[in-house]
Design a protein around this motif. Structure first.
Motif: not given
Length: 353
Positions: A229-253
């Motif tokens: 998956i290819v994107t610019d660094g701005f969008s890619g970093n936001i997407a990565l942080k959202a994925i990491e945050g969702a993973a922590r959310f599921v784990t904590d939940l």
């Protein structure tokens, strides 16, 4: 596996020397041919090595007690590139004292130092940060750029696609990885002019070792329906942080749910094999090791909070890229595309606008 040694910035990361040395030791136990150049405070490194005698004979220490701060601006860090553990680890790659560098330190500073010391490959305008993102399928997806470049034109995105496909061929063994551009929709009319132009160029390209399959939306990143998956660094970093945050959310939940009552605790014991599998899949240490693609040398960024297992995985990523000669693979793919043709195409489109 016989490889050039790997320079490890032993001072980088949240816990510094202890975890970095422990991670190198774990990688060494997994692959007894690995050799290391450990860069950092000699006394602290020797203290850590005392707990890992198997690593001592496979390592050389390059003393340095200056460290790049986690909040330090890249421009400030660059002024101390010759005195910091991060800078000296990258410099070892430049001068052939190591084949690759691994650091868990400041990402911006590492990118700036790497780009200045190693320079970008011929035919590459900007290096990109690539990482493996977990999916529902057996294989992770390669995603780039994840923060190295805030703004990208069509030419940059095409180059990222070529670099990402070369990386996917190494880690997954695919002949022609499936590549998609991250967009707000899958329809051909969606997205910015840059995305439209990049898609047109990738569709028209012949001879590349990749299969371009159009656009992908952010909610499909983890589905495993494409390989890159290819994107610019701005969008890619936001997407990565959202994925990491969702993973922590599921784990904590799940943790909160299973500890809320006696019945929940019993339910946890029954479902423990499944929850352990989920925890393993969501653990970022199992996917640690982002790569700066497009440089004349291999540099791998470990997550700052990575455990020893995560650091070992980052070291193994560096070794794999050395073994499969990622730089040469990217160069060959650029030659297939025809750098002059890409340059002329981009200029022609810009003039038409």
């Amino acid at each position: 596996m016989s490889l050039p040694r790997i320079a490890v910035d032993a001072m980088g990361g949240d816990e510094g020397v202890r975890v970095m040395v422990e991670g190198a030791a774990l990688a060494r136990r997994r692959h007894d041919k690995f050799q290391f150049l450990l860069v950092g405070d000699r006394e602290r490194i020797e203290t850590a090595l005392a707990h890992h005698p198997g690593l001592t004979g496979a390592s050389e220490i390059l003393h340095c007690d200056d460290v790049v701060g986690g909040d330090e601006k890249p421009t400030q860090a660059l002024r101390r590139a010759k005195t910091t553990s991060m800078g000296l680890a990258v410099d070892a790659v430049k001068h052939g004292a190591a084949g690759a560098a691994v650091s868990a330190g400041n990402t911006g500073a590492l990118m700036a130092m790497s780009k200045l010391a190693l320079r970008t490959m011929p035919g590459i305008d900007r290096p990109a940060l690539a990482a493996l993102i977990p999916t529902l399928k057996d294989q992770d997806v390669v995603m780039l750029d994840l923060g190295a470049n805030r703004e990208c034109d069509a030419r940059n995105l095409v180059q990222f696609a070529i670099m990402g496909a070369a990386y996917a061929r190494i880690v997954h063994g695919y002949d022609a990885p499936r590549v998609r551009l991250l967009n707000i929709g899958t329809e051909e009319t969606k997205g910015t002019e840059q995305l439209q132009d990049a898609a047109s160029q990738l569709k028209a390209a012949t001879g590349l070792a990749l299969t371009f399959e159009g656009f992908v939306e952010a909610d499909k990143i983890n589905r495993g329906d494409c390989d890159v998956i290819v994107t610019d660094g701005f969008s890619g970093n936001i997407a990565l942080k959202a994925i990491e945050g969702a993973a922590r959310f599921v784990t904590d939940l799940l943790r909160n749910a299973f500890s809320s009552s006696f019945r929940s605790k019993v339910g946890f014991l029954v479902s423990r094999p499944a929850t352990e599998l989920l925890r393993h899949h969501l653990d970022p240490n199992n996917h640690n090791g982002a790569v700066f693609l497009g440089l004349n040398g291999v540099v791998v960024k470990s997550h700052g909070s990575a455990s020893a297992k995560g650091v070992a995985n980052a070291v193994e990523v560096a070794a794999r890229l050395l073994e499969d000669d990622i730089t040469n693979r990217i160069a060959q793919d650029l030659a297939e595309l025809g750098e002059d043709r890409l340059r002329d195409s981009t200029r022609g489109e810009a003039a038409a606008k």
